[in-house]
Design a protein around this motif. Structure first.
Motif, PDB file in Angstrom:
ATOM      1  N   LYS A   1      -4.722  -4.666   2.365  1.00 44.12           N
ATOM      2  CA  LYS A   1      -4.399  -5.021   3.758  1.00 44.12           C
ATOM      3  C   LYS A   1      -4.842  -6.460   3.996  1.00 44.12           C
ATOM      4  O   LYS A   1      -5.972  -6.831   3.691  1.00 44.12           O
ATOM      5  CB  LYS A   1      -5.117  -4.075   4.717  1.00 44.12           C
ATOM      6  CG  LYS A   1      -4.842  -4.370   6.165  1.00 44.12           C
ATOM      7  CD  LYS A   1      -5.546  -3.364   7.063  1.00 44.12           C
ATOM      8  CE  LYS A   1      -5.557  -3.870   8.499  1.00 44.12           C
ATOM      9  NZ  LYS A   1      -6.393  -3.040   9.352  1.00 44.12           N
TER      10      LYS A   1
ATOM     11  N   ASP B   1      -2.553   3.224  11.032  1.00 45.87           N
ATOM     12  CA  ASP B   1      -2.918   1.997  10.314  1.00 45.87           C
ATOM     13  C   ASP B   1      -2.994   0.810  11.252  1.00 45.87           C
ATOM     14  O   ASP B   1      -3.068  -0.336  10.824  1.00 45.87           O
ATOM     15  CB  ASP B   1      -1.864   1.678   9.239  1.00 45.87           C
ATOM     16  CG  ASP B   1      -1.961   2.643   8.091  1.00 45.87           C
ATOM     17  OD1 ASP B   1      -3.089   2.981   7.714  1.00 45.87           O
ATOM     18  OD2 ASP B   1      -0.910   3.060   7.574  1.00 45.87           O
TER      19      ASP B   1
ATOM     20  N   PRO C   1      -7.937  -0.364   2.282  1.00 45.75           N
ATOM     21  CA  PRO C   1      -8.251   0.748   3.185  1.00 45.75           C
ATOM     22  C   PRO C   1      -8.885   1.906   2.419  1.00 45.75           C
ATOM     23  O   PRO C   1      -8.421   2.276   1.350  1.00 45.75           O
ATOM     24  CB  PRO C   1      -6.894   1.126   3.769  1.00 45.75           C
ATOM     25  CG  PRO C   1      -6.110  -0.139   3.685  1.00 45.75           C
ATOM     26  CD  PRO C   1      -6.561  -0.804   2.417  1.00 45.75           C
TER      27      PRO C   1
ATOM     28  N   LEU D   1       1.867  -4.279  10.228  1.00 49.91           N
ATOM     29  CA  LEU D   1       0.904  -3.550  11.061  1.00 49.91           C
ATOM     30  C   LEU D   1       0.771  -4.118  12.467  1.00 49.91           C
ATOM     31  O   LEU D   1       0.763  -3.380  13.430  1.00 49.91           O
ATOM     32  CB  LEU D   1      -0.481  -3.541  10.391  1.00 49.91           C
ATOM     33  CG  LEU D   1      -0.566  -2.861   9.036  1.00 49.91           C
ATOM     34  CD1 LEU D   1      -1.968  -2.984   8.472  1.00 49.91           C
ATOM     35  CD2 LEU D   1      -0.172  -1.398   9.136  1.00 49.91           C
TER      36      LEU D   1
ATOM     37  N   TYR E   1      -3.654   0.303  -1.528  1.00 53.41           N
ATOM     38  CA  TYR E   1      -3.049  -0.699  -0.650  1.00 53.41           C
ATOM     39  C   TYR E   1      -3.991  -1.882  -0.477  1.00 53.41           C
ATOM     40  O   TYR E   1      -5.208  -1.705  -0.458  1.00 53.41           O
ATOM     41  CB  TYR E   1      -2.790  -0.121   0.742  1.00 53.41           C
ATOM     42  CG  TYR E   1      -1.796   1.004   0.773  1.00 53.41           C
ATOM     43  CD1 TYR E   1      -0.437   0.747   0.896  1.00 53.41           C
ATOM     44  CD2 TYR E   1      -2.214   2.321   0.669  1.00 53.41           C
ATOM     45  CE1 TYR E   1       0.488   1.777   0.929  1.00 53.41           C
ATOM     46  CE2 TYR E   1      -1.306   3.364   0.699  1.00 53.41           C
ATOM     47  CZ  TYR E   1       0.048   3.094   0.828  1.00 53.41           C
ATOM     48  OH  TYR E   1       0.948   4.117   0.854  1.00 53.41           O
TER      49      TYR E   1
ATOM     50  N   ASP F   1      -8.270   9.993   8.244  1.00 54.05           N
ATOM     51  CA  ASP F   1      -8.745   8.694   7.753  1.00 54.05           C
ATOM     52  C   ASP F   1     -10.136   8.368   8.286  1.00 54.05           C
ATOM     53  O   ASP F   1     -10.963   7.805   7.576  1.00 54.05           O
ATOM     54  CB  ASP F   1      -7.784   7.563   8.160  1.00 54.05           C
ATOM     55  CG  ASP F   1      -6.483   7.625   7.379  1.00 54.05           C
ATOM     56  OD1 ASP F   1      -6.354   8.542   6.542  1.00 54.05           O
ATOM     57  OD2 ASP F   1      -5.609   6.770   7.592  1.00 54.05           O
TER      58      ASP F   1
ATOM     59  N   MET G   1       0.254  -4.580   5.216  1.00 58.41           N
ATOM     60  CA  MET G   1      -0.340  -3.874   4.098  1.00 58.41           C
ATOM     61  C   MET G   1       0.677  -3.821   2.970  1.00 58.41           C
ATOM     62  O   MET G   1       1.864  -3.614   3.229  1.00 58.41           O
ATOM     63  CB  MET G   1      -0.637  -2.449   4.575  1.00 58.41           C
ATOM     64  CG  MET G   1      -1.805  -1.830   3.933  1.00 58.41           C
ATOM     65  SD  MET G   1      -2.394  -0.444   4.921  1.00 58.41           S
ATOM     66  CE  MET G   1      -1.044   0.663   4.846  1.00 58.41           C
TER      67      MET G   1
END
Ligand SMILES: Nc1nc2c(ncn2[C@@H]2O[C@H](COP(=O)(O)OP(=O)(O)OP(=O)(O)O)[C@@H](O)[C@H]2O)c(=O)[nH]1
Ligand SMILES: [Mg+2]
Length: 572
Positions: free
Chosen positions: A50, A245, A67, A25, A48, A302, A33
């Motif tokens: 992170k 992300d 997330p 990321l 996931y 998101d 992630m």
């Protein structure tokens, strides 16, 4: 201890272990992630973990997140799992621990989550399934009936945003459109860090073309007799897959788009750069269209999912969330209507929405709020030809424009050096003139390529046409206010220290703007007029004059207009 190198070593090992389940990321601070695999329970989407290393990791625990778009867990499960992983991390301080954390996540889910866990707040499998085809985002143009404009007439300071991966040619396009070099360009990715703003021009048919008057347009005409109208152009940093992300410049980049009324997605149609902007050969640029649409979709989707728990409690909050994208109430209403959602029944229906409702709503919202032109750049390269066709076939409803920003820059540069005759946007250039300086053989080759691959095939470099197409996707309307319908002399510019001229002003307005609205704009925003509205008259193409009502919508038959105001406060 050298924390940095220890962290790098672990990250490399994790990449090797988790392969495609590992998503890098950001580098500072290092963040990635990992998808949790080998789950024994069937969830409605992937989970996931992170991880973001803190400075002294592994002598301190990393930041751990799950997330929230992994809304496959109930809020309680989410909180419990996160608490569990944080405990594991604290217990493991002193040694590389990410693998242990991911395994712990898998074991915890296998022991604690049953697929049928009742959860009233869960938006029924809403989370992970992204619609497979985002071509809906690219249908064009947006029907003016469903844009944000009907109820929100007024002046429009139009902004075009340039988006695209690094090295696609955004800054080159920006420079070409600016007709003077301002933005920095380079063949390496992320040359542009902070957004550049500049004034470019699009063109609109000038009423003088059909009248017996030579007009004195404030910004002049182009070679076709269309008048030029300024528009703000914004060149932002390159976008890479995973931006939603936080990859590359991530959400900061996406937030840069908020000022834009329309977007031009600058695409390297030559296929010579990969999705990260690194040099390659034979890359399929249709992929860029797809992933960029996905990123924009995920950015909004998101953000909503992160607030889903409170939205379910107060469904009307969803309407407010969309205003955060600089959208008017009517844009938002149009998006809901286009997605088949009755906002009056939102409170009852939203908690039971099917998994496809929110993705569809976001798609419609993007289509209306951020219409997009696909600028098929680098068309001077022979490899572009097939790719242009490929993209146009894959997205038949999209507004596409094959173009070459570099060719436009090159032609302007040679013109400045007195090596040829050329004007911005023209379909051709001239070299056989005794007053010009002689051309080198390299320049002759370059010009041949521009002539054969760009001008002969597409009619021009199409930089200017891409701007025109972008503006047309939002269907603005225009007004040409004058103080005299016979001479067509413009309003008084003394306040601005300028002289008036024949049909000098062209005011860009939102569609649906009425004569009354225009009066307000001229008095308050532009200070070209004083006093209260008394009456208005328009001059039609054939020279006839007619009275126009204050509530009449501005359009081609009444846009050459004289507004009379109360003598008491009008300027003398
Ligand atoms: N052949 C060709 N090259 C182009 C064209 N447009 C841009 N380029 C080249 O592509 C490279 C990248 O261009 P930039 O304009 O810096 O790209 P960018 O999209 O702004 O990149 P970032 O700022 O890194 O996001 C430069 O070497 C440009 O000269 C074009 O029309 N044809
Ligand atoms: Mg740039």
């Amino acid at each position: 201890m050298d924390y940095k190198s220890e962290q790098n070593d672990e990250k490399e090992a994790l990449q090797a272990i988790f392969e495609e389940d590992f998503t890098d990321l950001a580098t500072t601070p290092c963040s990635f992630m990992i998808k949790v695999k080998d789950l024994e329970v069937q969830l409605s989407g992937p989970v996931y973990v992170k991880i973001t290393y803190r400075e002294r990791y592994p002598d301190e625990a990393p930041a751990i997140e799950i997330p929230l778009r992994s809304h496959v867990l109930t809020p309680q499960q989410h909180a419990d799992l996160l608490g569990h992983l944080k405990t594991i991390a604290e217990e493991s301080v002193g040694m590389a621990m990410v693998f242990t954390i991911v395994e712990a996540a898998r074991d915890w889910i296998n022991h604690n989550v049953t697929p049928d866990t009742p959860d009233e707040e869960k938006p029924q499998d809403q989370a992970e399934e992204e619609p497979s085809d985002f071509s809906d985002l690219l249908s064009s143009p947006v029907d003016p009936e469903v844009t944000d404009s009907r109820n929100t007439g007024g002046r429009w300071n139009f902004v075009i945003g340039l988006v695209g991966k690094p090295s696609a040619g955004k800054s080159t396009f920006f420079n070409a459109a600016m007709a003077q070099n301002q933005a920095r360009t380079a063949a390496h990715p992320f040359t542009t860090i902070e957004p550049n703003f500049g004034i470019a021009y699009f063109s609109v048919p000038c009423p003088c073309a059909k009248m017996d008057h030579r007009c004195e347009a404030a910004y002049g005409h182009n070679y076709k007799g269309e008048r030029l109208v300024p528009v703000l152009l914004k060149d932002v940093a390159g976008l890479v897959p995973g931006a939603a992300d936080g990859k590359g410049r991530g959400n900061r980049f996406l937030n840069d788009l908020l000022d834009a009324d329309v977007l031009i997605h600058i695409i390297d149609a030559s296929g010579q750069t990969d999705e990260n902007g690194e040099e390659t050969t034979g890359y399929d640029p249709t992929k860029d269209v797809r992933w960029l649409n996905i990123e924009i979709h995920r950015w909004i989707y998101d953000n909503i999912m992160n607030k889903w728990e409170s939205i379910v409690k107060r469904p009307l909050k969803l309407l407010d969330m969309f205003t955060g994208y600089h959208a008017s109430r009517s844009t938002i209403q149009s998006a809901f209507t286009a997605a088949g959602i009755d906002t009056r029944r939102l409170v009852e229906t939203l908690p039971g929405w099917d998994s496809n409702v929110l993705p569809k709503l976001v798609t419609e919202f993007i289509r209306i709020r951020f219409p997009m032109v696909l600028g098929l750049n680098k068309s001077d390269r022979p490899e572009a030809e097939n790719n242009i066709q490929r993209i146009q076939e894959a997205y038949p409803n999209a507004a596409t424009m094959p173009m070459s920003a570099l060719s436009e820059c090159k032609l302007q540069e040679l013109q400045k050096e007195n090596l040829l005759h050329y004007r911005y946007g023209e379909p051709s250039f001239l070299t056989d003139d005794e007053y010009l300086r002689p051309l080198s053989s390299t320049t002759v080759e370059q010009l041949d390529r521009i002539q054969n691959n760009v001008l002969a095939k597409f009619g021009s470099t199409n930089v200017h046409n891409a701007l025109n197409l972008a503006v047309s996707l939002k269907s603005p309307t225009f007004a040409f206010p004058v103080q005299d319908l016979d001479t067509l002399m413009s309003l008084d510019h003394r306040q601005k220290g300028e002289v008036p001229g024949v049909l000098k002003d062209c005011i860009v307005l939102r569609p649906g703007t009425t004569v009354g609205h225009l009066h307000t704009v001229l008095v308050h925003a532009l200070e070209l007029l004083k006093g209260t509205f008394v009456r208005a008259e328009a001059r039609e193409i054939n020279g006839d004059k007619r009275v126009v009502r204050k509530d009449e919508v501005i359009g081609p038959s009444n846009n050459v207009i004289k507004i009379m105001t109360s003598p008491k406060s009008s300027h003398s």
